[in-house]
Write a protein that holds these residues in place. Structure first.
Motif, mmCIF file in Angstrom:
data_model
loop_
_atom_site.group_PDB
_atom_site.id
_atom_site.type_symbol
_atom_site.label_atom_id
_atom_site.label_comp_id
_atom_site.label_asym_id
_atom_site.label_seq_id
_atom_site.Cartn_x
_atom_site.Cartn_y
_atom_site.Cartn_z
ATOM 1 N N HIS A 40 0.778 -1.170 -0.234
ATOM 2 C CA HIS A 40 0.060 0.005 0.116
ATOM 3 C C HIS A 40 0.820 1.399 0.091
ATOM 4 O O HIS A 40 0.541 2.329 -0.619
ATOM 5 C CB HIS A 40 -0.921 0.100 1.018
ATOM 6 N N ARG A 73 3.649 1.472 -1.578
ATOM 7 C CA ARG A 73 4.258 1.281 -2.729
ATOM 8 C C ARG A 73 5.830 1.178 -2.548
ATOM 9 O O ARG A 73 6.814 1.715 -3.342
ATOM 10 C CB ARG A 73 4.155 2.696 -3.574
ATOM 11 N N ALA A 111 -3.253 1.885 5.359
ATOM 12 C CA ALA A 111 -4.306 2.252 4.147
ATOM 13 C C ALA A 111 -5.129 0.834 3.978
ATOM 14 O O ALA A 111 -4.408 -0.156 4.340
ATOM 15 C CB ALA A 111 -3.828 2.511 3.074
ATOM 16 N N GLU A 112 -6.394 0.767 3.481
ATOM 17 C CA GLU A 112 -7.181 -0.391 3.238
ATOM 18 C C GLU A 112 -6.851 -0.839 1.845
ATOM 19 O O GLU A 112 -7.139 -2.059 1.604
ATOM 20 C CB GLU A 112 -8.508 -0.177 3.382
ATOM 21 N N ARG A 113 -6.492 -0.208 0.888
ATOM 22 C CA ARG A 113 -6.002 -0.565 -0.383
ATOM 23 C C ARG A 113 -4.783 0.426 -0.998
ATOM 24 O O ARG A 113 -4.599 1.238 -0.344
ATOM 25 C CB ARG A 113 -7.351 -0.444 -1.313
ATOM 26 N N ARG A 114 -4.258 -0.124 -2.001
ATOM 27 C CA ARG A 114 -3.132 0.574 -2.674
ATOM 28 C C ARG A 114 -3.829 1.837 -3.406
ATOM 29 O O ARG A 114 -4.572 1.681 -4.237
ATOM 30 C CB ARG A 114 -2.442 -0.410 -3.627
ATOM 31 N N GLN A 115 -3.006 2.931 -3.411
ATOM 32 C CA GLN A 115 -3.641 4.126 -4.151
ATOM 33 C C GLN A 115 -2.352 4.797 -4.819
ATOM 34 O O GLN A 115 -1.546 4.274 -4.965
ATOM 35 C CB GLN A 115 -4.069 4.953 -2.757
ATOM 36 N N SER A 116 -2.608 5.903 -5.211
ATOM 37 C CA SER A 116 -1.710 6.867 -5.885
ATOM 38 C C SER A 116 -0.603 7.058 -5.195
ATOM 39 O O SER A 116 -0.490 7.216 -4.097
ATOM 40 C CB SER A 116 -2.303 7.995 -6.558
ATOM 41 N N LEU A 172 -0.550 9.737 -2.584
ATOM 42 C CA LEU A 172 -1.331 9.125 -1.365
ATOM 43 C C LEU A 172 -0.562 8.292 -0.580
ATOM 44 O O LEU A 172 -0.758 8.549 0.692
ATOM 45 C CB LEU A 172 -2.655 8.863 -1.723
ATOM 46 N N ALA A 173 0.014 7.310 -1.170
ATOM 47 C CA ALA A 173 0.783 6.405 -0.607
ATOM 48 C C ALA A 173 1.872 7.067 0.234
ATOM 49 O O ALA A 173 2.519 6.653 1.492
ATOM 50 C CB ALA A 173 1.353 5.379 -1.336
#
Length: 98
Positions: free
Chosen positions: A20, A22, A78-83, A86-87
């Motif tokens: 998440h 990255r 985080a609950e999911r991988r984002q940009s 945001l990471a």
């Protein structure tokens, strides 16, 4: 009535947090980094991808160039991988003391 203490900060698996934030392109790559002993949580070497991390934990891990290490403090999960921008909000880099 008895008041409860503050709820504990949410924990997340190390491999998921690395994904998440990255630090790897896939969950298996992040798990490999963890099981390979390349990551330390609060100065303790980790060899399990399911090790739990929380906000406030200090991670030491290989820098993207794989020649140096970086030290970061986890700010949140985080609950999911984002940009990527945001990471980047999930952690702060701790500068090297000279």
């Amino acid at each position: 009535m008895q008041q409860s203490s503050a709820p504990p900060s949410p924990a997340q698996r190390l491999d998921l947090w690395l994904l998440h934030a990255r630090f790897g392109r896939s969950r298996s790559a992040c798990a490999q980094m963890a099981t390979g002993g390349q990551v330390r949580i609060n100065r303790q070497r980790v060899t399990k991808a399911h090790a739990q991390v929380r906000s406030g934990d200090i991670l030491t891990l290989p820098a993207p160039d794989r020649k140096t290490v970086i030290v970061i403090r986890i700010i949140s999960c985080a609950e999911r991988r984002q940009s990527a921008p945001l990471a980047r909000l999930l952690y702060e880099i701790i500068p090297e003391s000279t």
